[in-house]
Design an enzyme around this catalytic site. Structure first.
Site, short mmCIF file in Angstrom:
data_model
loop_
_atom_site.label_atom_id
_atom_site.label_comp_id
_atom_site.label_asym_id
_atom_site.label_seq_id
_atom_site.Cartn_x
_atom_site.Cartn_y
_atom_site.Cartn_z
N SER A 96 0.67 -1.34 0.19
CA SER A 96 -0.15 0.25 0.02
C SER A 96 1.11 1.53 0.15
O SER A 96 2.02 1.10 0.60
CB SER A 96 -1.16 -0.24 1.20
OG SER A 96 -1.27 1.09 1.35
N TYR B 66 -2.53 -1.21 10.39
CA TYR B 66 -2.57 -1.80 9.25
C TYR B 66 -1.48 -1.24 8.52
O TYR B 66 -0.44 -2.08 7.27
CB TYR B 66 -3.84 -1.05 7.92
CG TYR B 66 -3.49 -0.74 7.12
CD1 TYR B 66 -4.41 -2.56 6.02
CD2 TYR B 66 -3.72 -0.01 6.11
CE1 TYR B 66 -4.79 -2.46 4.39
CE2 TYR B 66 -2.99 -0.18 4.56
CZ TYR B 66 -3.98 -1.35 3.64
OH TYR B 66 -3.87 -1.78 2.56
#
Length: 250
Positions: free
Chosen positions: A142, A155
């Site tokens: 990400s 995350y």
């Protein structure tokens, strides 16, 4: 363009929805035989099975909760029962939540780490006997790693760890001809976005499109394009890298 993928064999985790689904279908259309997995029964599972049947090839869609190490091992046992090797592994399965760091419960930290990082580690480790010279292992990362996003510390930490894991494994297994890379995503249109109320969806699209150089969000097919490239011999000198598929987001 023929990428020379016909007849190759792939495992894609979390492949019944969103980006994972796009990857699975793109591989199948390129002639790759694909095993994928899902956590819970849903119409997404049944519809993927139908699409794969129509596409042709030898595919399997298997239920497995990758947050459970025993189920990761069982998944790879089933893959080994089907095939004697894997040409491609895509660690796509993941989880996310949005919680202020000061209030982040240990249980939620462990859930996200277990699903996003430990599961990827276990998938790779159990897949090692099936990997061979020319095999490609890709983990979905990400752009949050570079940007840093509030409420997603847990995350983001897991996605940063995938980069370090892949770079280390690239060095460790380079002599064996096995490549490890990360594909770092920006904002991609998936079912989650389309399931939002219309006004909220429009706000999200406008907000994140404005952050990109291309002025729009990405699609699962565009992510799949990078996966196809990293699965092919066109990228045979690419390892230990992070490939950004983000539309130039900032």
């Amino acid at each position: 363009m023929d990428l020379g993928l016909r007849g190759k064999r792939a495992l894609v985790t979390g492949g019944t929805r969103g980006v994972g689904r796009g990857i699975v279908l793109a591989l199948a259309r390129a002639g790759v035989d694909v095993v994928t997995c899902y956590q819970q029964e849903s119409e997404h599972v049944a519809s993927l099975e139908r699409e794969l049947k129509e596409t042709g090839g030898r595919h399997r869609v298997i239920q497995a909760d990758l947050s459970q190490p025993v189920q990761v091992a069982r998944l790879l046992e089933k893959v080994a029962e089907e095939w004697d090797h894997l040409d491609l592994v895509v660690n796509n399965a993941g989880a996310i939540s949005h919680i202020p760091y000061a209030q982040l419960p240990l249980e939620e930290w462990q859930r996200i780490v277990g699903t996003n990082l430990t599961a990827a580690h276990l998938v790779i480790q159990h897949a090692l006997p099936l990997l061979r010279e020319g095999s490609s292992v890709i983990s979905i990362g990400s752009k949050a790693v570079d940007a840093g996003i509030p409420l997603r510390s847990h995350y983001t930490a897991t996605k940063a760890a995938l980069v370090g894991l892949s770079r280390s494994l690239a060095k460790e297994f380079g002599a064996s001809g096995i490549r490890f890379n990360v594909v770092a995503l920006g904002v991609v249109e998936t079912e989650n976005l389309h399931g939002m109320p219309a006004d909220q969806k429009e706000l999200m699209v406008q907000r994140y499109s404005a952050k990109t150089a291309l002025g729009r969000l990405g699609t699962p097919d565009e992510v799949a394009g990078a996966i196809l490239w990293l699965a092919s011999d066109l990228s045979r000198y690419v390892t230990g890298s992070t490939v950004s598929v983000d539309g130039g987001i900032s």
